[in-house]
Design a protein around this motif. Structure first.
Motif, short mmCIF file in Angstrom:
data_model
loop_
_atom_site.label_atom_id
_atom_site.label_comp_id
_atom_site.label_asym_id
_atom_site.label_seq_id
_atom_site.Cartn_x
_atom_site.Cartn_y
_atom_site.Cartn_z
N ARG C 47 0.82 -1.21 0.00
CA ARG C 47 0.00 0.00 0.00
C ARG C 47 0.86 1.27 0.00
O ARG C 47 1.88 1.33 0.67
N PRO C 48 0.42 2.30 -0.72
CA PRO C 48 1.12 3.58 -0.63
C PRO C 48 0.94 4.19 0.76
O PRO C 48 0.07 3.76 1.52
N GLU C 59 -4.50 4.79 0.32
CA GLU C 59 -5.36 3.74 -0.24
C GLU C 59 -5.68 2.78 0.87
O GLU C 59 -4.79 2.34 1.60
N ASP C 60 -6.93 2.46 1.01
CA ASP C 60 -7.35 1.65 2.14
C ASP C 60 -7.11 0.16 1.84
O ASP C 60 -6.52 -0.56 2.63
N ASP C 61 -7.55 -0.27 0.69
CA ASP C 61 -7.19 -1.57 0.16
C ASP C 61 -7.53 -2.75 1.06
O ASP C 61 -6.67 -3.57 1.42
N LYS C 62 -8.79 -2.80 1.44
CA LYS C 62 -9.26 -3.97 2.19
C LYS C 62 -9.78 -5.01 1.20
O LYS C 62 -10.62 -4.69 0.36
N VAL C 63 -9.30 -6.21 1.31
CA VAL C 63 -9.77 -7.24 0.39
C VAL C 63 -11.04 -7.89 0.93
O VAL C 63 -11.18 -8.11 2.14
N GLU C 64 -11.96 -8.16 0.03
CA GLU C 64 -13.23 -8.80 0.37
C GLU C 64 -13.35 -10.05 -0.49
O GLU C 64 -13.35 -9.95 -1.72
N PHE C 65 -13.41 -11.22 0.15
CA PHE C 65 -13.56 -12.47 -0.60
C PHE C 65 -15.03 -12.76 -0.84
O PHE C 65 -15.85 -12.59 0.06
N LEU C 66 -15.35 -13.24 -2.03
CA LEU C 66 -16.75 -13.41 -2.41
C LEU C 66 -17.15 -14.87 -2.62
O LEU C 66 -18.32 -15.17 -2.77
N SER C 125 -2.17 0.97 -14.78
CA SER C 125 -1.70 1.44 -13.47
C SER C 125 -1.18 0.29 -12.62
O SER C 125 -1.72 -0.82 -12.65
N ALA C 126 -0.16 0.58 -11.83
CA ALA C 126 0.38 -0.43 -10.93
C ALA C 126 -0.61 -0.76 -9.81
O ALA C 126 -0.40 -1.70 -9.04
N ARG C 127 -1.68 -0.01 -9.72
CA ARG C 127 -2.69 -0.35 -8.73
C ARG C 127 -3.25 -1.75 -8.97
O ARG C 127 -3.70 -2.42 -8.05
N ARG C 331 7.83 -0.84 -2.24
CA ARG C 331 6.47 -1.36 -2.41
C ARG C 331 6.43 -2.52 -3.40
O ARG C 331 5.48 -3.31 -3.40
N ALA C 332 7.43 -2.61 -4.26
CA ALA C 332 7.45 -3.70 -5.23
C ALA C 332 7.96 -5.00 -4.61
O ALA C 332 7.71 -6.08 -5.16
#
Lengths: 354, 354, 354, 354
Positions: C47-48, C59-66, C125-127, C331-332
């Motif tokens: 994350r930045p 960037e909050d970047d919370k992962v949500e599994f579906l 984007s690297a995002r 970050r990489a």
């Protein structure tokens, strides 16, 4: 698109009247004993000229392996092989050069590629299936070690058909008649019909049934890799095939309550009383016998004169010369088995990668 | 194995009672106008609760696109989407937790993976087909620009069937009845039969016919990528499908001389008088209508009590609660179209890569 | 082409300023404990805004599994996930709409697709790499059970570099500095350099080294599926990567007699005295440590004014606004680990299918 | 995993001392003029025994095409070919049977498959690359029609290297020296070094540079199908390759402001002033020259005695007999070109499928 399979893969090449038919088998497990006599015998079952009901065309069809086998065993590396086209009477086909034979692939190949080898159907010829029989024979050898057994037979020719499901027949008798039908009486009627059709220069369709015994539970991948979808795709890839059904198939006039396969405890492991599912549930093998049926149209090469057009779009006539195969089903039996064997082995290996 | 296609690819995810169904569409051409109303209407055709003959289960099924579309057009990048599972009555399924429902995928999934989401069939539920309808709707939008049109209809329910080939019917009437059969009189008899079956808590099978018009000559790859093998594999990947046939299919009691499709010059381009080939010759489209039939078994969920075993192998009984779908064919019509649309678009794109 | 892997496969979607980044993980073994804290911690490493030397963009970047996870474990079915793009300042990019930023993908996407989402680089984007970190975190969890451990670190920033091979460093110290270099003194000089570069609105390149310990002998496929070719392809797929080398790599000024890795009997199993091969021989792991280096160019977004052209080909100027990442290497590091983890797991599974 | 490519695909087979090397090329466009002299000349460039600096081993290496070509043109169907192994001195290798040669693939193959053809490295031998040269030659013929030209050269042998980028050299001179280096003076020093190394029975590594001119804008697929990732994977699949870099590669000590490639209007179309990107931006070709460098280790076969272990793990010694290749770079030049040609053609065709 000349490659079949995901892990155990066959890539084939060859035109009917080119130098050779051949291919590469990739992903074959290492350490399989390569029984050359067995492999050659599988090719011989497919070969024309075996009996009075198939085409008298002589094809020698000796397979020559070029790699991937060392001291009689597979090494896990890719297996190249060729079958030389000994007999290239290509001038026989000069009259076909600019014509599109009805219900053959001449027109579609010409339109797709702008060029085609017109001799004997070129790449679209069923002669290509030799390569499949090589791959299938090797797959059968690998499956044998796993206790999996594949048997196909002719169950219908024209209007003559076996009325019962496979358990009613003695499948060890299939090779006893040239038509490869396990009921001798029905087989004789099929042969009679084929000879009548042949005498007119015509052709006739039919159905092949295939049974796979000994498949472990768990082969097949959810959603788009269902085992029966793979089998169906394999069968529909055989020349002249028009339909595929497994289990109850097109026999749809039943209630769920009638055809659900009830589970029961079969001496410690789980079995089903009936097998309408054809051994596959949710796309995954359930340990019961897998069985399916494959419909073949009458092949397109007939000896009567037919109307057609040439490359310039002029209406014209054509008359095939010489030899033809009035009913391909007997020779297609080993091809059905070969495609089934490659599919099952491929899915067996795929199932290990979990 | 949750991916369908070669160039235009759908990768799907989602369990019946998980958070969501969704997927990623890759390889969609750039610049397609994304008609959201059309896409949603395709999902609505698949949705339960549309009429008195389908399951009354309410599913909202709104698709939400997450990427790959910019200012109303596809950008050529991958298109992510979700359909939230609004209604997760998971406690409804507690009694199913340790049972294997007959002719469902409960047993095979458990054996293959050692674990499964038992709620409503989990991944093996037909609810997954929503993702296919999204992919199919997008493919239809792309095909429309190419002049290719795909239409499916219910041609048989139990013993009630349309007797004629598709040209005998007015396909614009398919959506006029809830059973999606173009002959209103036959449709009414089908509906009557479904209602009778439904009243008993039972289910019934049938057949869907699909017609593809406007396909250019040349789609399909030789040998293992035949167009009909791809269509067959696509159809056999739909839940409850047991068979596939195209052109004359299992109607094999014919002579080659009868069923060969004779070419003729049709006002400057090459056509055929008949179409026994079903629009595909040598695995490649020939410009005629493509048509095929898909057999569906009666779905496995019946409301009667059934015998079965539990995970420990003990014989037991089960009784499904509440709602069921006596005949899935009407709702399967858009799924057949969706799979056909994705296949044709995929092969259209593949054919460009020559 | 948004799919990575053969058996363990990640299909990703999402643009920098679209609704979400996400993906589908297919082929993940069943029964893996899904440690959500670990997965989120891996995303947090990418994350930045983690430290003074990375971009302050939040960037909050919370992962949500579906899907694909049931009661805390993977089920073997496909795993869908999303990370919502909380902060879509798309108007920030209006000035970029018709420009092609130097050394970005704006021009090539526009030419290839005729359309692009210009906001923040869109799909290029690297995002997008967030999705890889999710896949990589899951792969790491699976590999941990197999005793395989993957560690990457920053080994060079501009002219400041670690002079020795990885065994000379204490890899447990990597997370002790924001630059993720295990030598604190060198790390401090790297940080100083990055801050200087950052103060000028400029960017700087560098190298990441990665070490994989515990790989069993036998991963890798002959000829075109060599393990190092797969690792190289994985690394070259990361944004801004310009080079890959393993073992001795570009250090080619040696004699065979010097750099051959001599085998010896290492207490009952076969080891090598040296490891110039980098743990891979003939494309197959030999049980020694695998190590490789990945070159990153300075990222293209600088804050100085630059010349360029617009869509119409007019010469113009552009000046990026606000925030930038002077050195992406820290970050990489988790992205390199993620791609390595997915590759090794994929080849581990592939190796089972023999 | 013996298949390379997505649309234009090469599947290869063959062991060093088996019957033949060969393969199948699938997806080759129809209508390519098959210039047999050109194809054979490409094989000749790879052949041992061309000059005093390569191995004196005699290999005849005549390619024989078996299918897919009709009247001198490709037909769009799969192209089978073989190159017979004329000279199988297999007894030469009896002393290698139970040994693992250092830095060869003997040990890893044995462990992976439990069996191997030990003669001359079997499948892991660089002799397999003949098949790639056939595929590459055909790809070059197709690319020529598209105006795409590929040239590789030896840019470093041991410590002797070309100091400048490719535009500084006259690439038409590459074939003028046996070492395939365009600067005659440097070439002579390389040759001297190789002869010195050879006289000691040792080997030496180096670097090959490759330049691709005329690539249209737009080749390459986003995210996991980046053009440089495909090129890197192709190069890393060549025997003895340890590294790949394109554009500035590992030369990372630069600021973004220095190395960004500024766009400008170049007489109506868009060009860049510099080309640090190496012709690829965001994974997609931008129309500039593509260039990259490939690192080769010294080959493992040296003529000095070396320590090793045998299959039972006993420490032992080995001494290779007779002939060896002190520096493979000159012979690897056509292989680098071949892999590049197949990659570019494959991506050209893939880019059409949009």
């Amino acid at each position: 698109m000349n490659t079949f399979g995901n892990i155990f893969k066959l890539t084939s090449f060859g035109e009917s009247h080119g130098a050779a038919i051949g291919g590469v088998i990739d992903g074959c497990p290492a350490g399989i004993d390569v029984d050359m006599d067995f492999i050659q015998s599988e090719l011989n079952r497919r070969r024309p000229g075996q009996s009075k009901i198939t085409t008298p065309r002589k094809e020698d069809d000796k397979v020559e392996f070029l790699s991937g086998i060392f001291e009689g065993k597979t090494t896990g590396t890719s297996i190249g092989f060729v079958i030389w086209n000994a007999n290239q009477h290509s001038s026989d086909y000069d009259n076909m050069k600019d014509l599109f034979r009805p219900s053959h692939a001449d027109y579609t190949y010409q339109q797709k590629y702008g060029i085609r080898d017109h001799r004997g159907g070129g790449r679209s010829s069923a002669r290509e299936t030799i390569a499949r029989c090589v791959g299938g024979a090797l797959a059968k050898l690998a499956l044998k070690q796993l206790g999996i057994d594949i048997t196909a037979y002719t169950s219908q020719v024209g209007h003559i058909r076996l009325e019962k499901l496979y358990p009613a027949y003695d499948l060890s008798k299939i090779e006893d008649t040239p038509v490869r039908c396990p009921d001798i009486e029905v087989a004789n009627r099929m042969i009679e019909l084929i000879q009548e059709v042949k005498s007119k220069g015509d052709t006739i369709g039919g159905v092949i049934t295939c049974v796979i015994k000994g498949t472990p539970v768990g082969l097949g991948e959810p959603v788009f890799g269902k085992l029966h979808a793979a089998l169906g795709s394999a069968m529909l890839g055989i020349n002249a095939v028009k339909g595929f059904e497994y289990g109850d198939g097109f026999d749809v006039d039943h209630r769920g309550s009638e055809v659900n396969d009830v589970f029961f405890n079969k001496g410690g492991h789980i079995g089903t009383h009936s097998n309408h599912s054809g051994g596959i549930q949710g796309g995954i093998s359930n340990g019961q016998d897998i069985y399916f049926r494959v419909a073949f149209k009458p092949v397109a090469t007939v000896l009567m004169e037919q109307e057609t057009v040439d490359k310039e779009g002029n209406d014209t006539h054509l008359k095939a010369r010489g030899r033809h195969d009035a009913c391909v089903l007997p020779r297609a039996v080993p091809i059905v088995e070969a495609m089934a064997a490659m599919t099952i082995l491929d899915y067996y290996l795929l199932n290990k990668a979990r």
